[in-house]
Write a protein that holds these residues in place. Structure first.
Motif, mmCIF file in Angstrom:
data_model
loop_
_atom_site.group_PDB
_atom_site.id
_atom_site.type_symbol
_atom_site.label_atom_id
_atom_site.label_comp_id
_atom_site.label_asym_id
_atom_site.label_seq_id
_atom_site.Cartn_x
_atom_site.Cartn_y
_atom_site.Cartn_z
ATOM 1 N N PRO A 21 -5.563 6.574 5.232
ATOM 2 C CA PRO A 21 -4.765 6.047 4.115
ATOM 3 C C PRO A 21 -4.365 7.156 3.141
ATOM 4 O O PRO A 21 -5.097 8.118 2.933
ATOM 5 C CB PRO A 21 -5.697 5.040 3.447
ATOM 6 C CG PRO A 21 -7.059 5.434 3.864
ATOM 7 C CD PRO A 21 -6.932 6.110 5.198
ATOM 8 N N SER A 22 -3.207 6.988 2.572
ATOM 9 C CA SER A 22 -2.729 7.965 1.598
ATOM 10 C C SER A 22 -3.055 7.476 0.186
ATOM 11 O O SER A 22 -3.550 6.377 -0.016
ATOM 12 C CB SER A 22 -1.223 8.163 1.759
ATOM 13 O OG SER A 22 -0.558 6.940 1.552
ATOM 14 N N LYS A 82 -0.319 -0.767 -0.163
ATOM 15 C CA LYS A 82 -1.215 -0.905 0.985
ATOM 16 C C LYS A 82 -1.203 -2.336 1.514
ATOM 17 O O LYS A 82 -1.226 -2.562 2.722
ATOM 18 C CB LYS A 82 -2.632 -0.491 0.605
ATOM 19 C CG LYS A 82 -2.783 0.993 0.394
ATOM 20 C CD LYS A 82 -4.196 1.344 -0.014
ATOM 21 C CE LYS A 82 -4.302 2.819 -0.349
ATOM 22 N NZ LYS A 82 -5.638 3.178 -0.813
ATOM 23 N N ILE A 83 -1.147 -3.304 0.602
ATOM 24 C CA ILE A 83 -1.084 -4.708 1.012
ATOM 25 C C ILE A 83 0.230 -5.001 1.730
ATOM 26 O O ILE A 83 0.248 -5.697 2.750
ATOM 27 C CB ILE A 83 -1.276 -5.629 -0.211
ATOM 28 C CG1 ILE A 83 -2.707 -5.519 -0.719
ATOM 29 C CG2 ILE A 83 -0.923 -7.070 0.124
ATOM 30 C CD1 ILE A 83 -2.945 -6.201 -2.040
ATOM 31 N N SER A 122 -0.650 2.960 13.320
ATOM 32 C CA SER A 122 -0.416 2.945 11.874
ATOM 33 C C SER A 122 -1.590 2.336 11.123
ATOM 34 O O SER A 122 -1.925 2.767 10.018
ATOM 35 C CB SER A 122 0.848 2.154 11.553
ATOM 36 O OG SER A 122 1.975 2.776 12.100
ATOM 37 N N ALA A 123 -2.210 1.335 11.716
ATOM 38 C CA ALA A 123 -3.315 0.657 11.040
ATOM 39 C C ALA A 123 -4.554 1.539 10.934
ATOM 40 O O ALA A 123 -5.292 1.463 9.954
ATOM 41 C CB ALA A 123 -3.655 -0.641 11.761
ATOM 42 N N LEU A 149 10.419 -4.135 1.319
ATOM 43 C CA LEU A 149 9.515 -3.778 0.220
ATOM 44 C C LEU A 149 8.801 -2.461 0.492
ATOM 45 O O LEU A 149 8.634 -1.637 -0.409
ATOM 46 C CB LEU A 149 8.486 -4.887 0.000
ATOM 47 C CG LEU A 149 8.952 -6.100 -0.766
ATOM 48 C CD1 LEU A 149 7.886 -7.178 -0.734
ATOM 49 C CD2 LEU A 149 9.286 -5.729 -2.192
ATOM 50 N N TRP A 150 8.386 -2.263 1.720
ATOM 51 C CA TRP A 150 7.704 -1.026 2.097
ATOM 52 C C TRP A 150 8.624 0.172 1.860
ATOM 53 O O TRP A 150 8.218 1.183 1.290
ATOM 54 C CB TRP A 150 7.274 -1.113 3.542
ATOM 55 C CG TRP A 150 6.495 0.051 4.075
ATOM 56 C CD1 TRP A 150 6.009 1.118 3.382
ATOM 57 C CD2 TRP A 150 6.102 0.255 5.423
ATOM 58 N NE1 TRP A 150 5.335 1.968 4.222
ATOM 59 C CE2 TRP A 150 5.379 1.459 5.481
ATOM 60 C CE3 TRP A 150 6.289 -0.467 6.592
ATOM 61 C CZ2 TRP A 150 4.853 1.955 6.664
ATOM 62 C CZ3 TRP A 150 5.754 0.028 7.762
ATOM 63 C CH2 TRP A 150 5.042 1.230 7.793
ATOM 64 N N ASN A 151 9.877 0.062 2.281
ATOM 65 C CA ASN A 151 10.818 1.165 2.080
ATOM 66 C C ASN A 151 11.191 1.338 0.616
ATOM 67 O O ASN A 151 11.423 2.460 0.162
ATOM 68 C CB ASN A 151 12.075 0.950 2.918
ATOM 69 C CG ASN A 151 11.825 1.261 4.365
ATOM 70 O OD1 ASN A 151 11.043 2.139 4.688
ATOM 71 N ND2 ASN A 151 12.473 0.532 5.234
ATOM 72 N N TYR A 152 11.264 0.253 -0.106
ATOM 73 C CA TYR A 152 11.613 0.333 -1.523
ATOM 74 C C TYR A 152 10.501 1.003 -2.329
ATOM 75 O O TYR A 152 10.769 1.726 -3.280
ATOM 76 C CB TYR A 152 11.891 -1.070 -2.061
ATOM 77 C CG TYR A 152 12.246 -1.099 -3.518
ATOM 78 C CD1 TYR A 152 13.490 -0.648 -3.954
ATOM 79 C CD2 TYR A 152 11.344 -1.558 -4.466
ATOM 80 C CE1 TYR A 152 13.823 -0.665 -5.293
ATOM 81 C CE2 TYR A 152 11.662 -1.576 -5.800
ATOM 82 C CZ TYR A 152 12.907 -1.131 -6.211
ATOM 83 O OH TYR A 152 13.224 -1.140 -7.538
ATOM 84 N N LEU A 153 9.264 0.783 -1.935
ATOM 85 C CA LEU A 153 8.132 1.345 -2.672
ATOM 86 C C LEU A 153 7.878 2.812 -2.354
ATOM 87 O O LEU A 153 7.057 3.444 -3.002
ATOM 88 C CB LEU A 153 6.866 0.531 -2.385
ATOM 89 C CG LEU A 153 6.864 -0.888 -2.931
ATOM 90 C CD1 LEU A 153 5.630 -1.628 -2.462
ATOM 91 C CD2 LEU A 153 6.946 -0.883 -4.440
ATOM 92 N N ASP A 154 8.553 3.355 -1.372
ATOM 93 C CA ASP A 154 8.360 4.777 -1.031
ATOM 94 C C ASP A 154 8.925 5.709 -2.053
ATOM 95 O O ASP A 154 9.693 5.607 -2.826
ATOM 96 C CB ASP A 154 8.996 5.091 0.320
ATOM 97 C CG ASP A 154 7.942 5.219 1.397
ATOM 98 O OD1 ASP A 154 6.760 5.284 1.061
ATOM 99 O OD2 ASP A 154 8.335 5.236 2.566
#
Length: 85
Positions: free
Chosen positions: A24-25, A32-33, A19-20, A80-85
């Protein structure tokens, strides 16, 4: 018996590395952070494990708090990652 949680770690680390280094999209810098923070914290699990193992070996009570804080941080970043999708 104490090292059983570390059996899955190589697979988690492999997924985090893939993943790292992925391309990048076009997302916001904040996302990204968050993603990099999640990858870093989940990759540092063995450090947290050994830091919480030391008080357990020394027969102290609150060694598990380190793991709980680490787990909470991972869950917050994942949410947070899932919420920002």
């Amino acid at each position: 018996m104490l090292g059983l949680p570390l059996l899955i770690y190589p697979f988690v680390l492999l997924a985090n590395i893939m993943s790292a280094v992925a391309e990048p999209s076009n997302t916001s810098d904040f996302k990204k952070i968050i993603v990099q923070g999640f990858l870093l914290t989940s990759s540092l699990y063995p450090v947290s494990y050994f830091l919480s193992l030391l008080p357990f070996i020394r027969k102290r009570k609150y060694g598990f708090v380190i793991s709980l804080i680490h787990l909470f941080l991972i869950l917050v970043l994942f949410t947070l990652w899932n919420y920002l999708d």
